[in-house]
Enzyme design. Structure first.
Site, short mmCIF file in Angstrom:
data_model
loop_
_atom_site.label_atom_id
_atom_site.label_comp_id
_atom_site.label_asym_id
_atom_site.label_seq_id
_atom_site.Cartn_x
_atom_site.Cartn_y
_atom_site.Cartn_z
N ASP A 1 0.84 -1.19 0.00
CA ASP A 1 0.00 0.00 0.00
C ASP A 1 0.88 1.24 0.00
OD1 ASP A 1 0.75 -0.64 2.76
OD2 ASP A 1 -0.56 1.03 3.32
N GLU B 1 0.06 -0.90 5.72
CA GLU B 1 1.08 -0.34 6.60
C GLU B 1 0.94 1.16 6.77
OE1 GLU B 1 4.83 1.43 7.94
OE2 GLU B 1 3.86 1.72 5.98
#
Length: 454
Positions: free
Chosen positions: A92, A157
């Site tokens: 991400d 994250e």
């Protein structure tokens, strides 16, 4: 293993690495459905499954985590008796913060002045590509992997919502390893191989102050009517003293750094500090950045200048982030931050505080067979002595990994040197960092397999 033949293989794979990164950047994998469609993260997860299966891992799948994201994991069994190495990355990325602030299209890999630009080129898709390139190089050069390789790729994250942190303990057997390479940091500067040995922890909260049931005309009611924007400014101003030191009640701020020096001029350049603007705080750059807390106002919900009108606002809100040095737990710091903010609210304004995220600081491995193999691999790959540094950023997962696998050597490295501008507009990566980190990893896996124990 001789370095030069493997160096040549890695170099020959760089066009493929560029193509991989170009494809990865097109995925708008912000793990926030309010910003980008969840399908974008799903596309990257499927891409990782295909690519790591293609490179030789088995049982590569995407598993759900408690925050709704998916982590991608797989394994490539090594020779009997060889050690196991877990490779970490996350897929991400941060939002663009406004495409108008970019000099190049954020979702398209663009080369400028020898660097590759685009959201995620460094954090952390460049590290994904470094993993893939290292594994491809080993297969091409040696015909396989010298030890057992495990992969874990996180899907949320950047949101700090703890999906993988919650996934790891109940799936410890799936991820157990003798050494863990967390590829989500980088070098002190381009070309200087650097192992990150400490990370600050982090916490964040949202604070909303309310005074009125609706906006009211500032001419008719301003004065006696309390202004929640002004009240919020007072509360936020209490997070720093007049010299810029972070001052949160109950959180210490006097530690000193005793490792690598970070010259003021270099920091000013790396941080894009404007001419004439002073650095803040009473400590050195290293003290302020790596060993002391740092409070930041991450965002505010108030009208923009363009959208403003002559009214007293009914409410105002801000998100406050606090970075924490080793020695302070994330939960303790969050509790202290909440009480600090609440105690500064003026005029009896209604105060609502929402706890957003929390993560503990981390101290990595500084000795052992994996550390020794990493030092020699870094120095041979970069042709430069290895440095160690702290980092102001936070990776809460590292503490979870250390608690779950107390005997594992955990080391942090990657492609994210200061010029990358991670999290900011115009993120980029120096392709030589991807090449050298990939070579480092390939050399490390070979040397650790020869000297490490399972």
């Amino acid at each position: 293993m001789a370095v030069d033949p493997l160096r040549q293989v890695v170099s020959s794979l760089m066009p493929r690495a560029r193509a991989d990164l170009a494809e990865l950047v097109t995925f708008r994998s912000v793990a926030n459905p309010d910003i980008e469609p969840p399908a974008e993260c799903a596309k990257v997860a499927n891409w990782l499954i295909d690519k790591f299966t293609e490179v030789g891992l088995e049982r590569v799948v995407a598993s759900p985590t408690p925050d709704g994201s998916k982590c991608v994991h797989g394994v490539a069994p090594g020779p009997p008796g060889s050690p196991t190495v877990l490779l970490y990355c996350h897929y991400d990325v941060q939002p663009t913060l406004g495409e108008h602030l970019w000099h190049t299209p954020p979702w398209e890999l663009t080369e400028r002045d020898g660097r590759w630009y685009g959201r995620g080129t460094a954090d952390c898709k460049g590290n994904i590509v470094a993993h893939l390139t290292a594994l491809r190089a080993l297969r091409e050069h040696a015909g396989g992997f010298p030890c057992t390789i495990k992969l874990i790729a996180e899907g949320s994250e950047e949101q700090g919502t703890g999906g993988l942190e919650a996934f790891v303990p109940p799936n410890a057997e799936l991820l157990a390893a003798d050494a863990i390479l967390v590829a989500d940091t980088g070098n002190f500067t381009v070309g200087v191989p650097t192992l990150t040995t400490t990370l600050r922890g982090m916490t964040s909260v949202d604070v909303r102050l309310s005074a009125l049931s609706s906006e009211m005309h500032s001419g008719m009611f301003g004065g006696p009517a309390p202004d929640p924007v002004a009240g919020l400014i007072q509360v936020l101003a209490s997070l720093h003293d007049e010299r810029g030191n972070t001052t949160v009640d109950g959180v210490g701020a006097s530690e000193q750094w005793h490792g690598v020096d970070y010259p003021v001029d270099q920091f000013r350049k790396d941080a894009n500090v404007l001419d004439g603007v002073e650095l803040i705080g009473d400590g050195s750059v290293m003290d302020m950045l790596w060993t002391r807390p740092s409070a930041t106002v991450l965002g505010m919900d108030i009208p923009s200048v363009l959208d403003s009108s002559a009214v007293v606002q009914a409410s105002a809100a801000a998100r406050v982030g606090l970075r924490l040095p080793p020695g302070t737990s994330g939960q303790q710091a969050q509790d202290a931050l909440v009480e600090h903010l609440r105690s500064r609210v003026p005029w009896g304004l209604r105060c609502e505080i929402t706890r957003v995220a929390v993560g503990d600081p981390f101290v990595g491995s500084l000795d052992g067979p994996a550390f020794d193999a990493m030092r020699s691999a870094m120095e041979d790959a970069f042709r430069h002595p290895m440095a160690t540094e702290g980092q102001g950023g936070s990776i809460p997962l590292c503490t979870v990994l250390a608690d779950t696998f107390p005997d594992a050597e955990i080391m942090l490295l990657g492609v994210e040197e200061p010029r990358c501008l991670i999290h900011a507009p115009n993120e980029s990566v120096d392709p030589s960092e991807i090449e050298h980190v990939a070579l480092t990893e390939a050399l490390f896996l070979t040397r650790y397999a020869s000297n490490g124990t399972s």
